[in-house]
Structure formats: structure tokens, C-alpha cells
Scaffold this motif. Sequence first.
Motif, short mmCIF file in Angstrom:
data_model
loop_
_atom_site.label_atom_id
_atom_site.label_comp_id
_atom_site.label_asym_id
_atom_site.label_seq_id
_atom_site.Cartn_x
_atom_site.Cartn_y
_atom_site.Cartn_z
N ALA A 1 0.87 -1.31 0.19
CA ALA A 1 0.01 -0.04 0.01
C ALA A 1 0.91 1.34 0.20
O ALA A 1 0.55 2.34 -0.72
N LEU A 2 1.84 1.33 0.62
CA LEU A 2 2.80 2.37 0.79
C LEU A 2 3.59 2.58 -0.45
O LEU A 2 3.80 3.68 -1.00
N ARG A 3 3.69 1.34 -1.42
CA ARG A 3 4.47 1.72 -2.85
C ARG A 3 3.40 2.21 -3.70
O ARG A 3 3.70 3.09 -4.26
N LEU A 4 2.08 1.94 -3.52
CA LEU A 4 1.03 2.30 -4.41
C LEU A 4 0.45 3.86 -4.08
O LEU A 4 0.28 4.59 -4.95
N ASP B 1 4.22 6.62 -0.82
CA ASP B 1 4.84 7.15 0.45
C ASP B 1 5.81 6.23 0.80
O ASP B 1 6.60 6.48 2.04
N ILE B 2 6.14 5.02 0.23
CA ILE B 2 7.18 4.37 0.51
C ILE B 2 8.83 5.20 0.56
O ILE B 2 9.61 4.88 1.25
N GLU B 3 8.90 6.22 -0.41
CA GLU B 3 10.08 6.91 -0.44
C GLU B 3 10.35 7.58 0.87
O GLU B 3 11.54 7.83 1.40
N LYS B 4 9.16 8.23 1.61
CA LYS B 4 9.25 8.90 2.65
C LYS B 4 9.98 7.73 3.67
O LYS B 4 10.47 8.43 4.60
N VAL B 5 9.14 6.90 3.88
CA VAL B 5 9.55 5.58 4.69
C VAL B 5 11.04 5.44 4.58
O VAL B 5 11.95 5.55 5.54
N ARG C 1 -0.64 0.31 7.38
CA ARG C 1 -2.20 -0.08 7.71
C ARG C 1 -3.03 1.14 7.36
O ARG C 1 -3.91 0.99 6.74
N ILE C 2 -2.49 2.54 7.62
CA ILE C 2 -3.16 3.67 7.14
C ILE C 2 -3.45 3.78 5.67
O ILE C 2 -4.28 3.76 5.29
N ALA C 3 -2.11 3.37 5.03
CA ALA C 3 -2.28 3.60 3.43
C ALA C 3 -3.25 2.43 2.94
O ALA C 3 -4.05 2.67 2.19
N THR D 1 -7.07 -6.77 2.67
CA THR D 1 -8.02 -5.81 2.56
C THR D 1 -9.38 -6.11 2.30
O THR D 1 -10.41 -5.28 2.43
N GLY D 2 -9.64 -7.21 1.95
CA GLY D 2 -11.12 -7.91 1.83
C GLY D 2 -11.62 -7.48 0.39
O GLY D 2 -12.85 -7.79 0.06
N VAL D 3 -10.74 -6.72 -0.59
CA VAL D 3 -11.19 -6.86 -1.92
C VAL D 3 -11.54 -7.97 -2.47
O VAL D 3 -12.49 -8.12 -3.55
N THR D 4 -10.59 -9.18 -2.47
CA THR D 4 -11.06 -10.33 -3.12
C THR D 4 -11.50 -10.98 -1.68
O THR D 4 -10.78 -11.38 -0.83
N PRO D 5 -12.92 -11.62 -2.01
CA PRO D 5 -13.45 -12.46 -0.89
C PRO D 5 -12.69 -13.71 -1.10
O PRO D 5 -12.30 -14.66 -1.94
N ALA D 6 -12.36 -14.15 0.48
CA ALA D 6 -11.74 -15.31 0.45
C ALA D 6 -12.33 -16.31 1.63
O ALA D 6 -12.32 -15.51 2.79
N PRO D 7 -12.92 -17.61 1.45
CA PRO D 7 -13.47 -18.18 2.51
C PRO D 7 -12.32 -18.28 3.96
O PRO D 7 -12.75 -18.42 4.93
N ASP D 8 -11.18 -18.59 3.46
CA ASP D 8 -10.11 -18.73 4.53
C ASP D 8 -8.94 -17.92 3.89
O ASP D 8 -7.96 -18.24 3.42
N PRO D 9 -9.06 -16.48 4.63
CA PRO D 9 -7.99 -15.70 4.26
C PRO D 9 -6.60 -16.29 4.56
O PRO D 9 -5.54 -15.99 3.79
#
Lengths: 175, 375
Positions: free
Chosen positions: B203-206, B209-213, B271-273, B320-328
Amino acid sequence: MKCDHCDNEATVHEVTVRNGKKVERHLCEVHAAEAGIAVQPAGQMGELIKQHMAALTQSAAAKVTACPTCRTTFAEFKQHGILGCADCYKAFARQLGPLIERAHEGGVKHRGKVCKVHGEGAADAAAAERRARAQRLSRLRAELDHAVRAEQYEQAAKLRDELRAMGERPPQDPA
Amino acid sequence: MTGGPYYPAPPPPPGPGANEHLPEWLRGEGEAADVVLSSRVRLARNLAGVLFASKATPSDRQRSMELCRDQIASAGLAERLAWEPLAKAPPQNRALLVERHLISKQLSRGKSAAGGADDPRGVAFSIPDERLAIMVNEEDHLRIQTIRSGLALATAWADADAIDDKLEAGLEYAFSPRFGYLTACPTNVGTGLRMSAMLHLPALRLTGDIEKVKRAASDMNLAVRGFYGEGSEAVGDLYQLSNQTTFGKSEAEILSLLEAEILPRVIEYERIARRELLAKRRIPLEDHVWRARGILSNARLLTTEEAMQALSLVRLGVLTGVTPAPDPAAEVRLVHLLWLYVQPAHLQRAFGREMDQEQRRAARAALVRSRLGRA
């Protein structure tokens, strides 16, 4: 001053003291490189070392010295960023000290876990020194033996000097 | 100690339900496992009175290897320990150990000055958990590595510390009261300690913000490295965050800097990202994730990097729950397994034969399709 090996100007000067005798070497860059004394620093810590060397070259400390145990020169370390043995830390303590401090956020002394041999209530430190010395002597004797058999007399003479410097009577020594 | 070669069983020909063996760092357990894959501690140690690698003769190398190996074998370090001698070991076997993070590329190659592939060296590791690995005759005589799943640097440090004590009971280390544990490279001197966490930061790459880290980390004298450590790129959005300073700070201080100060913040940023992507850029996030799944379920040729990158987004989609998975949890484990088995040596082992690059690309795509494809 001319190079010991050719007519070029000597730019690298080495002074070592062996058995109380001063041995001087004066070399041009080419012969210095041949002798394993690099002139251009590079590698991992190259930049840092370069800065420190600039300061050091103004003092007599810039004279090339080799670690008595493994014969690594400080120039070699400058080139590769790697030391040859634990004794290099003693041999180059003066140059390495500030370098290590800079590389480690100004740390000046080891803090943290202490090796048992050096810790409180631990085995006698002198005994550890003796063991290390015995290990080193056995290596030098093996190397000397090899050098003599390979008829590398110059190398053998150096090794005998080292054994003597450690207070040992080298084998095959007439004295 | 079991004499080599020991290798974990490869999965049976690709198919669901195989009895799969994941090394500790890919097990997906422990604290903050959504972001932290694993915590690793490494201690560099050298024997007193034996030359370091750059100056050692082959007989010095043999001697340091035997001294270390014998002590490792007799010190009771783990219930089961495997010993892999690496001199003359087949390149495929060495590559497998590198991919499992049990040895470095440097140890795999051997010191060229000391005979390259014939250089006496080896690795001992605990089986089957692979939490402990001790490299012998790398840049330093001993490199002790302990790994724990999730955020668990304190535990990994306690493990390494205990192993170090047991080894020291029968070996004499190179140590100076001023400089601490003496290492071939002064960048490791002092504690000889490197603590690192393997982080998954898609998420930080997307969000960019990864550069800030990375900048913040380097301001704090921490190193950010890729999947394979020093000098490697971040594939699959996997980053290793580690201390650079080993001298003048105690182990407890280094531990507290990483585990109490830096890592909780990086975990929180990621997590925030992830939450922000969900709340404000849900469709683009879904698009990234589903495209990745599309590639993995349909591609006929895949490079390692492409596969790892797409798997990274699949993992993000599950968490993130974007793809539903019966057993994440099972789905995340599958991503971890594939991260490992898309690597060249594991891939060839899974298929039971040697393949050239083109064959590997096809095999890689087939393996991933068989696990993630809907058909």
C-alpha cells in the motif's frame, strides 16, 4: 628520491621496524601497487576512508605499515574495506578508531555483550591470550616450513623474523 | 547433527492439498503478520588466532571450518540440526539454500581468493523449522542467524544470544574490550549484531509514500534493503529494514530502537495506507488486485519478478477484503508458498528437472495457474 626498483620518483615511503632495526622502502606508484600497497581508495568505506586519509597524510602516520600477523597494509584495507585478521584492529587502531566512530554514529567504545574471556568472573584473559598465541605460532611455523621447502628464502627470512619477534627460537635457526 | 545433504521435501507435482513445507519466515504467524513477515537476528563472530577470509590460506579455512563445525555439532543447539558442506556442492543445491534464506549469495559462491566453489565452508540449520542457521566461513568465521515469524525481534535476539553462548563455551572468539567482537569488515564490529524485519509494504508503494519511509529510515541510520538483502531490489513489495550501527550501542538499545520505536510506526503507516486506499481509491485498488489475479490465472510465461509482484497484490487483496476469501489465512499462506516456489531453484525442484530460462517461465506460469486459476 628515486624508487628502489626503478628510476621513477618514489611517492610511497614505508618505514617498518623489525627487531629494533629500521627498514625503509621507497617506491613509485607502479612498484607500490606491485608490493600490494594501493594508492587509490575504493570500496565500501572508500569515501569515508579517503576523508580520514586526507587528514592523516599530513602526519607521519601516513607511512605504510603492515599488520604483523597477516601483513595486510592499511592501503589494502582502504581498497577493499576488509581486514585480514583480528590483530589488524590493534595494528591500525589509530587509523581505524576515528573511522569506526564516524561509521557508527559517533560510538567510541564497545557497549553490549562482552565475550566471556574478557568478562567478569570469566576464564583468565591471559590464558586466552596464550591460546591465541599458540594458534598463531603454529601457523607461522607451518608457513615457515612450507617456505623453506618451496625454497622461498626471502619469505622464510621474514617468517623467522616474526617468530623471533614473538620471542620464539625459529626451527633451523643456527643461533 | 545430520550430515548433508538435507533438503526439505519438494511439494508433489503442483496441485492443491500438497503437504507443503514453509520455512519459518514465510509461515505467516505471529504479531503484526499482516505487515511483518519475519524478524531476523544475525551475529557476526570470528575465531581468535585464525586469519579472516581475505588472508586465510586453504588450510586456515579448513581449520576454521572444522573448529566451528565441531563445536556446532556438539553444543546441543537444536533438537535436530542439518549440516550442509558447501565445497563442491551442486549449484542447484546452493541456490535452493539461498532462496530459503539459509545462506547468503556470498557463501554460496565461496571466497574466490580461497578457491571459489572449493572454499571450505558450510551451513548448519535447525530442521524442520529453519529458525536457526549458522553460516561457517562466510566473510566472518561464524554468522549466526535466528528467524521468527511476525514481529518478534526480542525472541529472535534471545534465541541468537543463547546460541552464541553455547558456541562460545567451546570456541575462543576474537574480541577486544575497546572494539567489541572483531569482524572482517569494521561496519559490523562491536556487537556484530544486525536486526532486521521483512516487511510487506504494497500500500505504501501504491500511495508513493514508500520513499518517505526510506528517507526517514536512512535519517535514523537504518538500512532499507530488498528481498535478498544487501544490494537487492524490492521485489514483491518486500523490504528489509535493519540497523546499520553495530558499535557503541548495546543489543538492548538496538532492539528497542527497532522494535519499540521504528517498526510500530512503519506498520501503522502501511495499515493507514491500506485503509486509505479502501476508503478513497477503492476502484483503482480493486483494479490493481484483479489485474494481478488475471495475470496469475492466465499467463503462459512468467518471470520471477512479475510473479512475485502480482502475488504481492493478491496478498493485499486478501488482507483488505477486496477479494473475498473463505479462508484468508490459507490464501495468504498460498501466496507465501508461491513466493518461494516461483524462485528458479525451488521451481526446478518442484518439477523434478533442470530447465532453462524459457522453460522455467512456462513452468512458473503453469504452477501459479494450477494454484490460483479458477479453471
